[in-house]
Design a protein around this motif. Structure first.
Motif, PDB file in Angstrom:
ATOM      1  N   ASN A   1      14.865  46.732 100.985  1.00 57.07           N
ATOM      2  CA  ASN A   1      14.753  47.827 100.017  1.00 57.07           C
ATOM      3  C   ASN A   1      16.101  48.504  99.803  1.00 57.07           C
ATOM      4  N   TYR A   2      16.859  48.670 100.887  1.00 53.53           N
ATOM      5  CA  TYR A   2      18.191  49.269 100.770  1.00 53.53           C
ATOM      6  C   TYR A   2      19.084  48.393  99.895  1.00 53.53           C
ATOM      7  N   LEU A   3      19.091  47.084 100.148  1.00 52.60           N
ATOM      8  CA  LEU A   3      19.953  46.183  99.392  1.00 52.60           C
ATOM      9  C   LEU A   3      19.559  46.152  97.915  1.00 52.60           C
ATOM     10  N   THR A   4      18.244  46.153  97.633  1.00 52.26           N
ATOM     11  CA  THR A   4      17.799  46.187  96.240  1.00 52.26           C
ATOM     12  C   THR A   4      18.248  47.478  95.566  1.00 52.26           C
ATOM     13  N   GLY A   5      18.033  48.602  96.252  1.00 51.86           N
ATOM     14  CA  GLY A   5      18.462  49.894  95.708  1.00 51.86           C
ATOM     15  C   GLY A   5      19.965  49.945  95.512  1.00 51.86           C
ATOM     16  N   PHE A   6      20.720  49.389  96.442  1.00 56.58           N
ATOM     17  CA  PHE A   6      22.183  49.386  96.354  1.00 56.58           C
ATOM     18  C   PHE A   6      22.650  48.607  95.126  1.00 56.58           C
ATOM     19  N   VAL A   7      22.047  47.428  94.894  1.00 53.34           N
ATOM     20  CA  VAL A   7      22.432  46.603  93.750  1.00 53.34           C
ATOM     21  C   VAL A   7      22.108  47.307  92.438  1.00 53.34           C
ATOM     22  N   VAL A   8      20.900  47.879  92.353  1.00 56.31           N
ATOM     23  CA  VAL A   8      20.498  48.569  91.120  1.00 56.31           C
ATOM     24  C   VAL A   8      21.372  49.793  90.873  1.00 56.31           C
ATOM     25  N   GLU A   9      21.573  50.608  91.903  1.00 62.45           N
ATOM     26  CA  GLU A   9      22.365  51.825  91.743  1.00 62.45           C
ATOM     27  C   GLU A   9      23.822  51.507  91.435  1.00 62.45           C
ATOM     28  N   LYS A  10      24.342  50.428  92.015  1.00 63.44           N
ATOM     29  CA  LYS A  10      25.720  50.028  91.738  1.00 63.44           C
ATOM     30  C   LYS A  10      25.883  49.671  90.270  1.00 63.44           C
ATOM     31  N   THR A  11      24.885  48.958  89.728  1.00 58.35           N
ATOM     32  CA  THR A  11      24.956  48.571  88.321  1.00 58.35           C
ATOM     33  C   THR A  11      24.824  49.780  87.411  1.00 58.35           C
ATOM     34  N   LEU A  12      23.910  50.685  87.745  1.00 58.40           N
ATOM     35  CA  LEU A  12      23.769  51.910  86.959  1.00 58.40           C
ATOM     36  C   LEU A  12      25.050  52.740  87.018  1.00 58.40           C
TER      37      LEU A  12
END
Length: 331
Positions: free
Chosen positions: A77-88
């Motif tokens: 969940n952290y890695l998914t959130g990190f990828v999404v937030e990085k792109t945003l």
């Protein structure tokens, strides 16, 4: 007694893990400002990419530590959130570049604005995530509101081109110029200067264009957080995972900005991929309910999210490659 406090549960996570995270962030900020950038200077693309790689490695390393300490599901969940937030966060670069251009902020002073901007982001995201966590905890149906909002936002981004309002027409810029004493010219890296008032002749405090740029960047982050916070809550409702993935994604934005600003045109289709990701993240909550499976496995969410974004980046780079036919280039 002290050890008991360290291991006490705070928002679902031991207090010592929160302290370790906050200590690491404070250390990184101190190292950045006090060692890497003690003097105002222009940051080149090569240095920007090296620092960005360092921040991404630290963010991923922290995710590995979360996996080890809390388990595979929080880690994914952290890695998914990190990828999404990085792109945003990368999407925010377009707006930051417009703000710096309007206020004619010299490249040598842009790092100072972004550094103080990140301090404001850390505080603002804490408040917004805290409010979001309280809402989700007390009103579980809010999660479906977040999900529907993400789907609507993704569809809007996909189907309707957004027209950016010129910075000079922003009501906040006009308000600051009316209500504050503002200098027309920059004064180095200073946010405020004291000079004689043109009417009274007495010494008065004047805001510089650097300060107005900082205010506009903070406001832009609040606007972007309207998409960002619901997106991460649709992935996980754990406040520790939500906040840490947010902050680690944003920390590297300051370094990445100087490289991205020089090649924004190469990522013309990233916004399309991001809109698809938002639709996926929002809709998976409803799909999971319809299928009666509780929730989509974190590994599936991470794989689909990473695949969509990787495809968007690859397609953007291919369409804007040197020597591409005029019809192929991104418009």
């Amino acid at each position: 007694m002290e050890s008991a406090l360290l291991f006490a549960d705070w928002l679902g996570t031991p207090a010592w893990m929160w302290l370790a995270f906050l200590g690491l962030v404070a250390g990184l900020l101190a190292f950045d400002l006090g060692v890497l950038h003690r003097d105002s200077r222009e940051i080149g693309v090569r240095e920007s990419l090296m620092l960005s790689a360092l921040y991404i490695a630290l963010g991923l390393g922290f995710g590995g530590w979360v996996w080890w300490a809390l388990g595979s599901e929080p880690g994914l969940n952290y890695l998914t959130g990190f990828v999404v937030e990085k792109t945003l966060a990368m999407d925010n670069v377009f707006v930051i570049a417009m703000i710096f251009s309007f206020f004619a902020v010299p490249r040598a002073h842009q790092h100072r604005v972004l550094f103080w901007g990140i301090l404001g982001v850390i505080a603002l995201r804490a408040v917004m995530i805290g409010l979001g966590a309280a809402l989700v905890t007390n009103f579980s149906w809010v999660l479906y509101v977040f999900a529907a909002f993400l789907v609507a936002t993704g569809v809007k981004m996909l189907l309707f081109a957004e027209t950016e309002r010129p910075v000079g027409e922003n009501p906040l810029v006009r308000l600051m110029k009316r209500r504050l004493n503002v200098t027309e010219e920059h004064h180095g890296e200073r946010f405020f200067v004291r000079r004689p008032h043109p009417v009274t002749g007495r010494p008065a405090l004047f805001a510089t264009p650097l300060f107005m740029a900082l205010v506009m960047i903070e406001v832009a982050d609040v606007i972007f957080a309207v998409d960002s916070v619901p997106a991460i809550f649709a992935i996980t409702t754990d406040p520790f995972i939500v906040y840490t993935s947010n902050i680690f994604a944003i920390l590297g934005l300051r370094a990445l900005y100087f490289a991205l600003a020089a090649m924004i045109h190469r990522f013309a289709y990233l916004k399309v991929a991001l809109s698809v990701v938002l639709i996926f993240i929002g809709s998976k909550i409803f799909v999971a309910d319809l299928l009666g499976i509780g929730k989509i496995p974190p590994a599936v969410s991470l794989g689909v999210t990473f695949g969509i974004l990787a495809a968007g980046v690859a397609y953007s780079l291919w369409r804007t490659r040197p020597g591409a036919a005029p019809g192929e280039a991104a418009r």
